[in-house]
Scaffold this motif. Structure first.
Motif, PDB file in Angstrom:
ATOM      1  N   ASP A 265      43.829  19.658  30.270  1.00 15.73           N
ATOM      2  CA  ASP A 265      44.732  18.657  30.851  1.00 15.73           C
ATOM      3  C   ASP A 265      43.914  17.427  31.227  1.00 15.73           C
ATOM      4  O   ASP A 265      43.258  17.402  32.269  1.00 15.73           O
ATOM      5  CB  ASP A 265      45.421  19.242  32.090  1.00 15.73           C
ATOM      6  CG  ASP A 265      46.488  18.313  32.663  1.00 15.73           C
ATOM      7  OD1 ASP A 265      46.353  17.086  32.517  1.00 15.73           O
ATOM      8  OD2 ASP A 265      47.443  18.826  33.274  1.00 15.73           O
ATOM      9  N   PRO A 266      43.921  16.389  30.394  1.00 16.52           N
ATOM     10  CA  PRO A 266      43.104  15.200  30.664  1.00 16.52           C
ATOM     11  C   PRO A 266      43.401  14.547  32.018  1.00 16.52           C
ATOM     12  O   PRO A 266      42.489  14.076  32.700  1.00 16.52           O
ATOM     13  CB  PRO A 266      43.470  14.253  29.512  1.00 16.52           C
ATOM     14  CG  PRO A 266      43.984  15.147  28.435  1.00 16.52           C
ATOM     15  CD  PRO A 266      44.653  16.279  29.136  1.00 16.52           C
ATOM     16  N   SER A 267      44.683  14.545  32.404  1.00 11.28           N
ATOM     17  CA  SER A 267      45.054  13.914  33.676  1.00 11.28           C
ATOM     18  C   SER A 267      44.480  14.690  34.858  1.00 11.28           C
ATOM     19  O   SER A 267      43.958  14.112  35.818  1.00 11.28           O
ATOM     20  CB  SER A 267      46.579  13.835  33.785  1.00 11.28           C
ATOM     21  OG  SER A 267      46.958  13.206  34.987  1.00 11.28           O
ATOM     22  N   LEU A 268      44.577  16.028  34.795  1.00 14.55           N
ATOM     23  CA  LEU A 268      44.022  16.855  35.867  1.00 14.55           C
ATOM     24  C   LEU A 268      42.500  16.723  35.902  1.00 14.55           C
ATOM     25  O   LEU A 268      41.897  16.652  36.970  1.00 14.55           O
ATOM     26  CB  LEU A 268      44.417  18.318  35.657  1.00 14.55           C
ATOM     27  CG  LEU A 268      43.815  19.338  36.630  1.00 14.55           C
ATOM     28  CD1 LEU A 268      44.163  18.981  38.073  1.00 14.55           C
ATOM     29  CD2 LEU A 268      44.302  20.747  36.305  1.00 14.55           C
ATOM     30  N   THR A 269      41.884  16.663  34.718  1.00 12.33           N
ATOM     31  CA  THR A 269      40.435  16.490  34.649  1.00 12.33           C
ATOM     32  C   THR A 269      40.021  15.195  35.340  1.00 12.33           C
ATOM     33  O   THR A 269      39.071  15.175  36.137  1.00 12.33           O
ATOM     34  CB  THR A 269      39.971  16.459  33.174  1.00 12.33           C
ATOM     35  OG1 THR A 269      40.339  17.689  32.549  1.00 12.33           O
ATOM     36  CG2 THR A 269      38.467  16.266  33.078  1.00 12.33           C
ATOM     37  N   ALA A 270      40.745  14.118  35.054  1.00 12.95           N
ATOM     38  CA  ALA A 270      40.439  12.820  35.674  1.00 12.95           C
ATOM     39  C   ALA A 270      40.609  12.891  37.179  1.00 12.95           C
ATOM     40  O   ALA A 270      39.800  12.342  37.936  1.00 12.95           O
ATOM     41  CB  ALA A 270      41.340  11.743  35.082  1.00 12.95           C
ATOM     42  N   ASP A 271      41.671  13.582  37.638  1.00 10.71           N
ATOM     43  CA  ASP A 271      41.919  13.710  39.077  1.00 10.71           C
ATOM     44  C   ASP A 271      40.786  14.472  39.757  1.00 10.71           C
ATOM     45  O   ASP A 271      40.325  14.093  40.839  1.00 10.71           O
ATOM     46  CB  ASP A 271      43.243  14.450  39.320  1.00 10.71           C
ATOM     47  CG  ASP A 271      44.294  13.547  39.934  1.00 10.71           C
ATOM     48  OD1 ASP A 271      44.227  12.334  39.677  1.00 10.71           O
ATOM     49  OD2 ASP A 271      45.162  14.053  40.661  1.00 10.71           O
ATOM     50  N   LYS A 274      37.746  12.350  39.939  1.00 14.49           N
ATOM     51  CA  LYS A 274      37.949  11.268  40.913  1.00 14.49           C
ATOM     52  C   LYS A 274      37.694  11.771  42.337  1.00 14.49           C
ATOM     53  O   LYS A 274      37.043  11.116  43.143  1.00 14.49           O
ATOM     54  CB  LYS A 274      39.379  10.727  40.813  1.00 14.49           C
ATOM     55  CG  LYS A 274      39.650   9.518  41.712  1.00 14.49           C
ATOM     56  CD  LYS A 274      41.140   9.205  41.803  1.00 14.49           C
ATOM     57  CE  LYS A 274      41.729   8.794  40.494  1.00 14.49           C
ATOM     58  NZ  LYS A 274      43.171   8.433  40.606  1.00 14.49           N
ATOM     59  N   TYR A 309      48.110  17.739  42.968  1.00 20.72           N
ATOM     60  CA  TYR A 309      48.316  17.248  41.606  1.00 20.72           C
ATOM     61  C   TYR A 309      49.699  17.647  41.086  1.00 20.72           C
ATOM     62  O   TYR A 309      50.434  16.826  40.529  1.00 20.72           O
ATOM     63  CB  TYR A 309      47.219  17.826  40.709  1.00 20.72           C
ATOM     64  CG  TYR A 309      47.391  17.527  39.234  1.00 20.72           C
ATOM     65  CD1 TYR A 309      47.016  16.289  38.705  1.00 20.72           C
ATOM     66  CD2 TYR A 309      47.918  18.487  38.376  1.00 20.72           C
ATOM     67  CE1 TYR A 309      47.171  16.026  37.354  1.00 20.72           C
ATOM     68  CE2 TYR A 309      48.072  18.230  37.018  1.00 20.72           C
ATOM     69  CZ  TYR A 309      47.696  17.002  36.512  1.00 20.72           C
ATOM     70  OH  TYR A 309      47.849  16.737  35.181  1.00 20.72           O
ATOM     71  N   LYS A 313      52.911  15.231  40.058  1.00 17.81           N
ATOM     72  CA  LYS A 313      53.461  15.275  38.709  1.00 17.81           C
ATOM     73  C   LYS A 313      54.981  15.415  38.751  1.00 17.81           C
ATOM     74  O   LYS A 313      55.710  14.834  37.944  1.00 17.81           O
ATOM     75  CB  LYS A 313      52.867  16.455  37.932  1.00 17.81           C
ATOM     76  CG  LYS A 313      51.492  16.179  37.350  1.00 17.81           C
ATOM     77  CD  LYS A 313      51.583  15.157  36.236  1.00 17.81           C
ATOM     78  CE  LYS A 313      50.224  14.906  35.588  1.00 17.81           C
ATOM     79  NZ  LYS A 313      50.310  13.794  34.608  1.00 17.81           N
ATOM     80  N   GLN A 317      56.265   8.572  40.996  1.00 19.09           N
ATOM     81  CA  GLN A 317      55.231   7.750  41.630  1.00 19.09           C
ATOM     82  C   GLN A 317      55.725   6.326  41.900  1.00 19.09           C
ATOM     83  O   GLN A 317      54.938   5.439  42.207  1.00 19.09           O
ATOM     84  CB  GLN A 317      53.999   7.705  40.718  1.00 19.09           C
ATOM     85  CG  GLN A 317      53.280   9.040  40.574  1.00 19.09           C
ATOM     86  CD  GLN A 317      52.366   9.327  41.749  1.00 19.09           C
ATOM     87  OE1 GLN A 317      51.621   8.475  42.199  1.00 19.09           O
ATOM     88  NE2 GLN A 317      52.445  10.537  42.274  1.00 19.09           N
TER      89      GLN A 317
END
Length: 493
Positions: A265-271, A274, A309, A313, A317
């Motif tokens: 999950d790219p979005s979770l990875t970025a989170d 971060k 997260y 989702k 937002q």
């Protein structure tokens, strides 16, 4: 001319269980009018406008008695009489009433010079409305006995007329007025235990405690249930989040298995990256390796990250101001926990509790129009005040709604408590008090920063738990938190 009433501030205080405190030294007529206006707005927030006249009487009686008590102190001092000496007391009271009334301006000025004040505090906590009137001279035992004697006498009367037709000594503040006050409470269906007067930390505190009507509270609870039951339209957590939760809870799982699942999950990875690279972890260099990131966050921290997260989702937002406030609260909560509580397990819970504390507001902001129609019909059918329903969209009872949704999504108890009681920390389960009080104070400081509340409205018990003993100290801590948050935000951009 009475001071202008800040309606929005009072409404927010009523909704969020925040006390409204008003201090005066002389209690002029315009202040009395102002106090009644505040009372009216406060009660209207809970559909209890019909109580205003009776409670306004109690408010006036107690505030005037507090003013008389202060006047008595400066009068006795000017006459060089000891108020605690029986002979001096008797001598002083012979002419107290006529001399102070004929020269009230002089004695009010003496009160002001001596710093003697009257402070009125309005607060709703859970299902109870409390009105407190304080003055900073301690009631003597003799005066307190006199008040309780009047309360005891009031038991003999069933009507106002009976009390008024009976001659009572009204030379003191605790005369016929107190009897009528108790009778007024009886008219509200309360007994004399609803009224109390005592000394606390050098102040005399006269307090009236009024439970909201059962019908009103029942309606609020049912309305909360209606909102949550209709949130079935909101999806459950994404499958990958549910699978990750199972992996984390499995004692046989390897860190590499968890990291591999996150990387899908790219979005979770970025989170995750971060969070790891934020000011929370204060790392000397940036981390870009997922396995290393999972190790640094820890399994508990990763669990909490997934709750945050997943919620973001599911919930839109669009409401940027709400999420901005949530991130600020989370940063403040984490910083407060790290600086004052020094419990490692508390850090992650405080941070995620801060992010999610207003999820009830966020749900209201994005609820489906058809749901609003169903709730509207529900209010009409059960004769719930229309104003109350309209206020719900502004966040009334949002903490309870958020707590119920958190339960629906199987959040851990510590996050449910932080969401449900972030305005009322004293009501939470003692096991979770640290995290709830941390989120409460972080939220309060964020609201103080944007001018929604004043420092006096923050729970003094919570402040004491964080060793904050003055407004100056609180403002200094807030400034440090604000500067650190701005710096962290700049670094992320």
């Amino acid at each position: 001319m009475a001071p202008e009433v800040n309606v929005v501030q009072i409404q927010k205080a009523a909704r969020n269980a925040v006390p409204i405190a008003i201090k005066t030294y002389t209690l002029p007529r315009e202040t009395e009018v102002y106090l009644e206006d505040v009372l009216g707005i406060f009660l209207s927030e809970f559909g209890q406008e019909h109580l205003k006249d009776r409670i306004a009487y109690c408010l006036k009686e107690l505030s005037v008695n507090a003013k008389k008590a202060n006047t008595k102190r400066v009068y006795f001092k000017e006459k060089e009489l000891d108020i605690n000496n029986a002979r001096d007391y008797s001598e002083g009271m012979k002419h107290f009433k006529e001399e102070t009334l004929s020269n009230i301006g002089h004695f009010l000025e003496l009160q002001k010079q001596a710093g003697l004040y009257i402070k009125v505090v309005f607060q709703a906590r859970g299902k109870t409305f409390t009105l407190s009137v304080k003055n900073n001279v301690e009631i003597s035992k003799k005066e307190q006995i006199r008040v309780y004697d009047r309360i005891a006498r009031s038991r003999a009367f069933e009507t106002m007329e009976e009390a008024l037709s009976t001659v009572l000594d009204d030379s003191e503040g605790a005369g016929l007025g107190i009897v009528i006050l108790v009778l007024m409470l009886k008219k509200l269906g309360l007994d004399e235990d609803a009224f109390d007067i005592d000394t606390v930390d050098g102040e005399t505190v006269a307090r009236i405690t009024i439970p909201f009507s059962d019908v009103h509270i029942e309606n609020l609870d049912k309305l909360s249930e209606e909102v949550v039951s209709e949130i079935n339209e909101l999806p459950q957590f994404p499958d990958n989040i549910v699978f990750l939760q199972k992996l984390i809870n499995d004692p046989d799982s390897e860190i590499t298995d968890i990291a591999r699942q996150i990387s899908t999950d790219p979005s979770l990875t970025a989170d995750l990256l971060k969070v790891v690279n934020s000011a929370q972890f204060m790392l000397p260099k940036r981390v870009d390796n997922i396995v290393e990131a999972v190790k640094l966050v820890g399994l508990r921290g990763l669990k909490n990250l997934l709750y945050s997260y997943g919620t973001q989702k599911i919930l839109s937002q669009d409401q940027k101001w709400l999420w901005d406030h949530s991130y600020r609260t989370a940063f403040y909560a984490y910083s407060l926990a790290r600086s004052f509580k020094k419990k490692k397990d508390l850090l992650d819970d405080a941070y995620v509790g801060g992010i999610l504390h207003d999820m009830g507001k966020i749900v209201f902001a994005h609820v489906h129009p058809k749901l609003l129609d169903r709730i509207s019909n529900f209010c009409t059918e059960r004769e719930i005040d229309r104003d109350l329903f309209e206020d719900l969209s502004a966040g009334l009872n949002h903490a309870e709604i958020g707590g119920r949704i958190a339960e629906k999504w199987n959040f851990p108890a510590t996050l449910v408590e932080a969401i449900r009681f972030h305005h009322e920390p004293s009501e939470c389960d003692p096991e979770y008090r640290d995290v709830v009080e941390t989120v409460y104070l972080a939220n309060a400081l964020a609201n103080l920063e944007n001018g929604e509340i004043t420092f006096e409205q923050i729970d003094p018990k919570v402040l004491a738990g964080f060793h904050i003993r003055s407004e100056e100290q609180g403002n200094a801590i807030l400034q440090r938190l604000s500067d650190a948050f701005s710096k962290d935000t700049d670094n992320r951009e």
